[in-house]
Design an enzyme around this catalytic site. Structure first.
Site: not given
Length: 279
Positions: A240-244
């Site tokens: 779940i790409p919270c880094h984006r």
């Protein structure tokens, strides 16, 4: 600002009276607004409807009672102003994906497989139930990472082994993101948190978004702070790409596993998509 003050008063009213389970009309009257107008404004500012906010407060209170192990499910239902254990049961199922009894037992009888693996950005710990991935985090310190996992499910049965669910999840580091649908997730969270995490899954690899853009995507343009909180509570790193998610001014912003790692992931994904675009 007037709307902000009204919503702040409404939130305080709900917090003080949640045990009587006030309805929409009662809370709206407390801030001298029509129920229809109040519902719309509250959702815009708080990110959830007044009913959902009341449910979250009720659930949090019940969870605190059950966590000690001294209160029965019936006690918790009575103290939170619910009409019976059935309503409390439905509330737990809808928001926590478990029964009150299961929560009270801290995940007892839940079987979780976990393992450690390497990624381009450091060691990770990945855990799965039979339903799917329930936890993934960067594990610079394996012992601390395992302790944190266990704290999330204090009475679950843990086995250190690699299963197919974990293997499919780890493919994401070497395969393209088109295989994301093959990965099963077993998440628990509020409706709003789940919607934010679902929105994150739609952000393409190599692309970035902001908290305000996510809020608009969810049709809650004023709920960017609530979006930020949900992003920060993401239980499954990278998948779940919270880094984006970055700040509106272009700054990378904070990251649970370090801003340096966040910059590295963003750069790695950008380079990978650029390479694919030229081949």
């Amino acid at each position: 600002m007037n709307h902000y003050n009204n919503i702040a008063i409404a939130i305080d009213y709900i917090k003080q009276h949640f045990k009587s389970q006030p309805g929409l009309e009662e809370v709206a009257a407390a801030v001298h607004m029509s129920p229809f107008h109040f519902q719309r404004i509250f959702a815009e500012w708080a990110g959830v409807t007044p009913k959902k906010f009341l449910q979250y407060l009720t659930l949090d209170y019940a969870k605190n009672m059950l966590r000690t192990g001294q209160a029965t499910v019936s006690d918790a239902a009575f103290e939170t102003g619910l009409s019976g254990t059935g309503r409390l049961h439905d509330l737990f199922i809808n928001i926590e994906s478990m029964t009150p009894g299961e929560y009270r037992n801290g995940g007892k009888a839940l079987h979780i497989n976990y393992s450690f693996a390497e990624s381009p950005f450091g060691n990770i710990i990945v855990a799965a139930t039979p339903k799917g991935i329930c936890h993934l985090a960067f594990a610079d310190d394996r012992e601390l990472a395992l302790q944190y996992l266990i704290a999330q499910f204090p009475h679950a049965l843990f086995t250190q082994t690699v299963d197919l669910i974990q293997q499919h999840a780890l493919y994401i580091f070497t395969q393209d993101w088109s295989r994301l649908a093959e990965i099963k997730l077993h998440l628990k969270g509020t409706d709003f948190q789940l919607k934010v995490w679902e929105a994150l899954l739609k952000v393409p690899m190599g692309k970035l978004t902001t908290y305000s853009m996510l809020a608009k995507e969810l049709q809650r343009p004023n709920a960017f702070r609530a979006v930020g909180s949900a992003v920060a509570q993401n239980p499954v790193a990278f998948l779940i790409p919270c880094h984006r998610v970055i700040k509106a001014n272009g700054a990378t912003g904070e990251y649970h596993w370090g801003s340096t790692r966040k910059n590295a992931i963003i750069g790695w994904e950008a380079a990978k998509t650029d390479k694919e675009a030229t081949t």
